[in-house]
Design an enzyme around this catalytic site. Structure first.
Site, PDB file in Angstrom:
ATOM      1  N   SER A 158       0.811  -1.226   0.000  1.00  0.00           N
ATOM      2  CA  SER A 158       0.000   0.000   0.000  1.00  0.00           C
ATOM      3  C   SER A 158       0.839   1.268   0.000  1.00  0.00           C
ATOM      4  O   SER A 158       0.334   2.336  -0.324  1.00  0.00           O
ATOM      5  CB  SER A 158      -0.937   0.021   1.212  1.00  0.00           C
TER       6      SER A 158
ATOM      7  N   ASP B 138      -4.027   7.469   8.264  1.00  0.00           N
ATOM      8  CA  ASP B 138      -5.133   6.658   8.783  1.00  0.00           C
ATOM      9  C   ASP B 138      -4.673   5.655   9.834  1.00  0.00           C
ATOM     10  O   ASP B 138      -5.371   4.705  10.135  1.00  0.00           O
ATOM     11  CB  ASP B 138      -5.828   5.918   7.623  1.00  0.00           C
TER      12      ASP B 138
ATOM     13  N   HIS C  28      -1.005   4.318   7.087  1.00  0.00           N
ATOM     14  CA  HIS C  28      -0.349   4.968   5.949  1.00  0.00           C
ATOM     15  C   HIS C  28      -0.041   6.431   6.255  1.00  0.00           C
ATOM     16  O   HIS C  28      -0.640   7.020   7.150  1.00  0.00           O
ATOM     17  CB  HIS C  28      -1.258   4.851   4.716  1.00  0.00           C
TER      18      HIS C  28
END
Ligand code: NAG
Ligand code: NAG
Ligand code: NAG
Length: 370
Positions: free
Chosen positions: A38, A340, A343
């Site tokens: 990610s 969040d 990340h």
């Protein structure tokens, strides 16, 4: 190749002598092929439909809507590809619209690991799968070349001249802590890196020559890990010592592997980039860089110190204990390192990117690349 080396060096020399205007960084490569999780997924997992959708305020800062990225805005790979040719890298699985793969493709998938996925894994596209997807992509491109899709696919020589970028391994370590002790996690690192080595060798055998390898960040500073594993094992920066120790051991072994690969692939250029040190410096010395919150999630639920709750993720509304609650974004995204809880914010990603052209965090140093 000599021209590339010269431009690269000349460019960074110029940069060091002048003010670091990052937007003018010119990585002199015709294409980028990216592999990762990610930290560099630009839409794979959302296109694949395996993670559901991202809700606002994901994407709000730059794209003004969720963009398939796990951030409020751009990722490090976005700054890199933008600096190269002012375009964003399309996810390989993106099929709606007119994805343009002329300057490369992104195989990174949120949640992915280097090791093959376990039965509990959220993401099926581990590093080996991403490499296999790259080979399908390349084979298909070579078939299509010479036809009317030429302007959407890389030229054949781009596969040799392109930059192969990697940012993967974080989920192997972070995931392992849920079922293993610190010693067991550390003992598993050589197996993880063996798998990574196998993938990079396959790419080299098929013509990849420019490798750009990010090491893994300080996992122990992520609000998610602090929430799950508690603060009792934290250091003076408020980060979990066992997680950061495992990340450091992984990085040392990754650096050794990069040196070994450079030795074996004499005609390749392997660059190891110490993302860990840039991020850890940012978290430890946050106020110097204009940030106010190093380990509090901007978008989350629960309030300080972490503003993270694993039951509800950024942008979601849920009923908890009979009350409807929403995990909202903070007032000023630019003051937070963590977006969040897992990340980074665009502001933090931009800071990391801005440190790369200084050359201080890459091995070999840019100036040694002759
Ligand atoms: C890596 O490649 C070697 C040699 O080809 C093979 O023996 C080994 O099983 C592979 N390891 C992994 C983890 O895939
Ligand atoms: C924080 O900044 C100081 C002063 O520049 C530096 O010595 C230190 O290494 C930095 N911390 C980290 C973790 O990089
Ligand atoms: C829900 O209730 C439990 C037990 O009373 C409490 O510990 C927890 O903080 C509450 N959670 C929320 C989201 O209010």
């Amino acid at each position: 190749m000599a021209v590339t080396t010269f431009s690269f060096l000349a460019f960074f020399t110029t940069l060091l002598l002048s003010s670091p205007v990052i937007s003018t960084v010119h990585f002199n490569y015709p294409a980028i092929f990216n592999f990762g999780d990610s930290n560099s997924d630009t839409g794979c997992v959302i296109a694949a439909g395996i993670g559901g959708l991202l809700d606002p305020p994901y994407g709000q800062t730059y794209f003004h809507e969720p963009s398939g990225r796990f951030s409020d805005g751009r990722l490090i790979i976005d700054f890199l590809s933008h600096a190269m040719d002012k375009r964003f890298l399309n996810a390989y699985l993106e099929s709606v619209g007119v994805p343009n793969f002329r300057r490369g493709a992104n195989f990174a998938a949120a949640g992915s690991t280097i090791l093959p996925p376990t039965q509990y894994a959220f993401c099926p596209f581990s590093f080996g799968n991403q490499v296999a997807q790259f080979f399908s992509f390349k084979a298909r491109v070579l078939q299509l070349l010479g036809g009317k899709l030429d302007k959407f696919v890389p030229r054949e020589d781009y596969f040799r001249k392109g930059l192969y970028t990697f940012d993967i391994g974080q989920n192997d370590l972070a995931g392992a802590f849920y079922s293993k002790t610190e010693d067991q996690v550390i003992a598993s690192i050589p197996t993880i890196l063996q798998e990574f080595e196998n993938g990079t060798k396959k790419l080299y055998d098929q013509g990849a020559r420019n490798f750009w390898i990010h090491n893994t960040g300080p996992l122990g500073c992520l609000p998610q890990n602090l929430f799950v594993f508690g603060k009792e094992k934290s250091d003076k920066h408020g980060c979990l010592r066992p997680h950061n120790h495992a990340a450091r051991v992984f990085n040392l072994q990754l650096l050794a592997l990069c040196r070994k690969l450079q030795h074996e692939f004499a005609d390749a250029r392997i660059t190891y980039v110490d993302i860990f040190s840039i991020k850890f410096d940012l978290i430890s010395n946050f106020s110097r860089y204009g940030f106010e919150h190093p380990t509090t999630a901007c978008c989350g639920y629960g309030g300080p110190p972490l503003n993270y709750d694993s039951r509800i993720s950024c942008g979601q509304t849920k009923v908890l204990n009979g009350t409807t609650v929403t995990a909202k974004g903070c007032d000023d995204f630019t003051k937070y390192v963590s977006w969040d809880g897992i990340h980074y914010t665009e502001a933090a990603n931009h800071h990391v990117w801005s440190q790369i052209p200084t050359g201080k965090y890459s091995y070999p140093l840019f100036s040694e690349k002759i």
